[in-house]
Design a protein around this motif. Structure first.
Motif, PDB file in Angstrom:
ATOM      1  N   ILE A 154      31.475  24.337  38.315  1.00  0.00           N
ATOM      2  CA  ILE A 154      32.783  24.649  38.909  1.00  0.00           C
ATOM      3  C   ILE A 154      33.032  26.149  38.911  1.00  0.00           C
ATOM      4  O   ILE A 154      33.429  26.722  39.926  1.00  0.00           O
ATOM      5  CB  ILE A 154      33.912  23.902  38.169  1.00  0.00           C
ATOM      6  N   THR A 155      32.791  26.812  37.781  1.00  0.00           N
ATOM      7  CA  THR A 155      33.045  28.253  37.712  1.00  0.00           C
ATOM      8  C   THR A 155      32.094  29.033  38.609  1.00  0.00           C
ATOM      9  O   THR A 155      32.494  30.007  39.256  1.00  0.00           O
ATOM     10  CB  THR A 155      32.980  28.779  36.263  1.00  0.00           C
ATOM     11  N   GLY A 156      30.834  28.600  38.699  1.00  0.00           N
ATOM     12  CA  GLY A 156      29.889  29.252  39.615  1.00  0.00           C
ATOM     13  C   GLY A 156      30.299  29.065  41.062  1.00  0.00           C
ATOM     14  O   GLY A 156      30.264  30.009  41.854  1.00  0.00           O
ATOM     15  N   GLY A 157      30.704  27.855  41.403  1.00  0.00           N
ATOM     16  CA  GLY A 157      31.157  27.577  42.766  1.00  0.00           C
ATOM     17  C   GLY A 157      32.408  28.361  43.128  1.00  0.00           C
ATOM     18  O   GLY A 157      32.527  28.884  44.239  1.00  0.00           O
ATOM     19  N   MET A 158      33.333  28.449  42.177  1.00  0.00           N
ATOM     20  CA  MET A 158      34.545  29.228  42.417  1.00  0.00           C
ATOM     21  C   MET A 158      34.200  30.703  42.636  1.00  0.00           C
ATOM     22  O   MET A 158      34.780  31.354  43.503  1.00  0.00           O
ATOM     23  CB  MET A 158      35.524  29.069  41.252  1.00  0.00           C
ATOM     24  N   ALA A 159      33.249  31.212  41.864  1.00  0.00           N
ATOM     25  CA  ALA A 159      32.833  32.610  42.026  1.00  0.00           C
ATOM     26  C   ALA A 159      32.203  32.834  43.394  1.00  0.00           C
ATOM     27  O   ALA A 159      32.471  33.836  44.056  1.00  0.00           O
ATOM     28  CB  ALA A 159      31.861  33.002  40.913  1.00  0.00           C
ATOM     29  N   PHE A 160      31.367  31.884  43.831  1.00  0.00           N
ATOM     30  CA  PHE A 160      30.713  32.006  45.141  1.00  0.00           C
ATOM     31  C   PHE A 160      31.745  32.012  46.258  1.00  0.00           C
ATOM     32  O   PHE A 160      31.636  32.778  47.217  1.00  0.00           O
ATOM     33  CB  PHE A 160      29.715  30.860  45.329  1.00  0.00           C
ATOM     34  N   VAL A 161      32.761  31.172  46.134  1.00  0.00           N
ATOM     35  CA  VAL A 161      33.787  31.054  47.175  1.00  0.00           C
ATOM     36  C   VAL A 161      34.767  32.236  47.154  1.00  0.00           C
ATOM     37  O   VAL A 161      35.189  32.714  48.200  1.00  0.00           O
ATOM     38  CB  VAL A 161      34.544  29.717  47.028  1.00  0.00           C
ATOM     39  N   LEU A 162      35.104  32.721  45.965  1.00  0.00           N
ATOM     40  CA  LEU A 162      36.069  33.819  45.850  1.00  0.00           C
ATOM     41  C   LEU A 162      35.490  35.182  46.223  1.00  0.00           C
ATOM     42  O   LEU A 162      36.212  36.039  46.727  1.00  0.00           O
ATOM     43  CB  LEU A 162      36.615  33.904  44.426  1.00  0.00           C
ATOM     44  N   SER A 163      34.213  35.396  45.971  1.00  0.00           N
ATOM     45  CA  SER A 163      33.649  36.731  46.152  1.00  0.00           C
ATOM     46  C   SER A 163      33.678  37.250  47.587  1.00  0.00           C
ATOM     47  O   SER A 163      33.795  38.463  47.780  1.00  0.00           O
ATOM     48  CB  SER A 163      32.240  36.818  45.572  1.00  0.00           C
ATOM     49  N   PRO A 164      33.584  36.411  48.631  1.00  0.00           N
ATOM     50  CA  PRO A 164      33.733  36.974  49.976  1.00  0.00           C
ATOM     51  C   PRO A 164      35.159  37.444  50.273  1.00  0.00           C
ATOM     52  O   PRO A 164      35.379  38.272  51.139  1.00  0.00           O
ATOM     53  CB  PRO A 164      33.371  35.811  50.913  1.00  0.00           C
ATOM     54  N   ILE A 165      36.129  36.913  49.547  1.00  0.00           N
ATOM     55  CA  ILE A 165      37.534  37.270  49.770  1.00  0.00           C
ATOM     56  C   ILE A 165      37.900  38.479  48.920  1.00  0.00           C
ATOM     57  O   ILE A 165      38.407  39.470  49.410  1.00  0.00           O
ATOM     58  CB  ILE A 165      38.451  36.076  49.438  1.00  0.00           C
ATOM     59  N   ALA A 166      37.669  38.356  47.634  1.00  0.00           N
ATOM     60  CA  ALA A 166      37.838  39.493  46.716  1.00  0.00           C
ATOM     61  C   ALA A 166      36.469  40.164  46.628  1.00  0.00           C
ATOM     62  O   ALA A 166      35.486  39.634  47.120  1.00  0.00           O
ATOM     63  CB  ALA A 166      38.278  38.987  45.350  1.00  0.00           C
ATOM     64  N   ASP A 167      36.382  41.294  46.010  1.00  0.00           N
ATOM     65  CA  ASP A 167      35.060  41.883  45.849  1.00  0.00           C
ATOM     66  C   ASP A 167      34.339  41.184  44.704  1.00  0.00           C
ATOM     67  O   ASP A 167      34.946  40.529  43.865  1.00  0.00           O
ATOM     68  CB  ASP A 167      35.151  43.397  45.632  1.00  0.00           C
ATOM     69  N   ASN A 168      33.008  41.321  44.676  1.00  0.00           N
ATOM     70  CA  ASN A 168      32.229  40.565  43.699  1.00  0.00           C
ATOM     71  C   ASN A 168      32.468  40.992  42.253  1.00  0.00           C
ATOM     72  O   ASN A 168      32.392  40.172  41.347  1.00  0.00           O
ATOM     73  CB  ASN A 168      30.742  40.558  44.044  1.00  0.00           C
ATOM     74  N   LEU A 169      32.800  42.241  42.017  1.00  0.00           N
ATOM     75  CA  LEU A 169      33.082  42.694  40.649  1.00  0.00           C
ATOM     76  C   LEU A 169      34.355  42.041  40.117  1.00  0.00           C
ATOM     77  O   LEU A 169      34.381  41.511  39.001  1.00  0.00           O
ATOM     78  CB  LEU A 169      33.209  44.214  40.598  1.00  0.00           C
ATOM     79  N   THR A 170      35.391  42.045  40.909  1.00  0.00           N
ATOM     80  CA  THR A 170      36.656  41.425  40.496  1.00  0.00           C
ATOM     81  C   THR A 170      36.468  39.937  40.266  1.00  0.00           C
ATOM     82  O   THR A 170      36.956  39.381  39.283  1.00  0.00           O
ATOM     83  CB  THR A 170      37.747  41.662  41.563  1.00  0.00           C
ATOM     84  N   THR A 171      35.728  39.283  41.153  1.00  0.00           N
ATOM     85  CA  THR A 171      35.474  37.851  41.007  1.00  0.00           C
ATOM     86  C   THR A 171      34.719  37.565  39.721  1.00  0.00           C
ATOM     87  O   THR A 171      35.062  36.632  38.980  1.00  0.00           O
ATOM     88  CB  THR A 171      34.671  37.321  42.216  1.00  0.00           C
ATOM     89  N   ALA A 172      33.687  38.354  39.437  1.00  0.00           N
ATOM     90  CA  ALA A 172      32.911  38.144  38.216  1.00  0.00           C
ATOM     91  C   ALA A 172      33.778  38.353  36.974  1.00  0.00           C
ATOM     92  O   ALA A 172      33.684  37.586  36.009  1.00  0.00           O
ATOM     93  CB  ALA A 172      31.705  39.081  38.191  1.00  0.00           C
ATOM     94  N   LEU A 173      34.635  39.353  36.993  1.00  0.00           N
ATOM     95  CA  LEU A 173      35.521  39.589  35.857  1.00  0.00           C
ATOM     96  C   LEU A 173      36.523  38.445  35.680  1.00  0.00           C
ATOM     97  O   LEU A 173      36.771  37.988  34.558  1.00  0.00           O
ATOM     98  CB  LEU A 173      36.262  40.910  36.022  1.00  0.00           C
ATOM     99  N   LEU A 174      37.090  37.991  36.777  1.00  0.00           N
ATOM    100  CA  LEU A 174      38.054  36.887  36.719  1.00  0.00           C
ATOM    101  C   LEU A 174      37.421  35.616  36.162  1.00  0.00           C
ATOM    102  O   LEU A 174      37.936  34.999  35.230  1.00  0.00           O
ATOM    103  CB  LEU A 174      38.603  36.577  38.116  1.00  0.00           C
ATOM    104  N   MET A 175      36.307  35.231  36.740  1.00  0.00           N
ATOM    105  CA  MET A 175      35.667  33.989  36.322  1.00  0.00           C
ATOM    106  C   MET A 175      35.058  34.116  34.924  1.00  0.00           C
ATOM    107  O   MET A 175      35.029  33.152  34.171  1.00  0.00           O
ATOM    108  CB  MET A 175      34.611  33.565  37.342  1.00  0.00           C
ATOM    109  N   GLY A 176      34.600  35.312  34.581  1.00  0.00           N
ATOM    110  CA  GLY A 176      34.100  35.536  33.216  1.00  0.00           C
ATOM    111  C   GLY A 176      35.198  35.344  32.187  1.00  0.00           C
ATOM    112  O   GLY A 176      34.973  34.765  31.121  1.00  0.00           O
ATOM    113  N   ALA A 177      36.394  35.802  32.518  1.00  0.00           N
ATOM    114  CA  ALA A 177      37.531  35.607  31.611  1.00  0.00           C
ATOM    115  C   ALA A 177      37.864  34.130  31.458  1.00  0.00           C
ATOM    116  O   ALA A 177      38.189  33.666  30.356  1.00  0.00           O
ATOM    117  CB  ALA A 177      38.747  36.381  32.121  1.00  0.00           C
TER     118      ALA A 177
END
Length: 142
Positions: free
Chosen positions: A36-59
């Motif tokens: 779920i978290t990997g899928g959310m990161a894949f879907v969010l990163s085209p909208i937000a930048d990949n660094l922000t997405t990784a930080l969000l999902m990492g948290a």
């Protein structure tokens, strides 16, 4: 710096805790949460930048995994790979793709064509990593 401000604001608003509670209330296993978290990161990163997405999902993963370092490590690797792969098929997902798009080297349609290769580039390592998330890790802390 902007990404960290965004993360801190969401932390202040207890967004990560709300996501953690929701994920845990659904009763997902560690392996399901990994996907779920990997899928959310894949879907969010085209909208937000990949660094922000990784930080969000990492948290979120750190909130769910609490003290299970191995689980957090596997999930964070999955999230970084998913964020980078997901950001490729959008001009907004990464600074590099944004510069290429603004320079006129590629059009929006060219980025969309990268969706399948980007998905494969996330799923192959994610599948390999998922074999290491054993049921012996137990269930997430509630």
């Amino acid at each position: 710096l902007v990404a960290m401000t965004y993360i801190n604001t969401l932390e202040e608003l207890q967004v990560f805790n709300a996501i953690r509670v929701w994920l845990l209330d659904c009763g997902f296993s560690y392996k399901t949460l990994y996907w779920i978290t990997g899928g959310m990161a894949f879907v969010l990163s085209p909208i937000a930048d990949n660094l922000t997405t990784a930080l969000l999902m990492g948290a979120v993963v750190m909130a769910v995994g609490v003290q299970d370092r191995d689980y957090i490590s596997f999930c964070c690797i999955n999230i970084v790979v998913a964020s980078n792969a997901g950001g490729v098929f959008s001009p907004f997902g990464d600074v590099t793709t944004l510069m290429v798009w603004q320079k006129g080297k590629l059009h929006i349609g060219d980025f969309i064509a990268l969706f399948i290769p980007a998905l494969v580039n996330w799923l192959v390592p994610a599948c390999i990593l998922s074999w290491n998330i054993k049921r012996a890790m137990g269930e997430p802390h509630r």
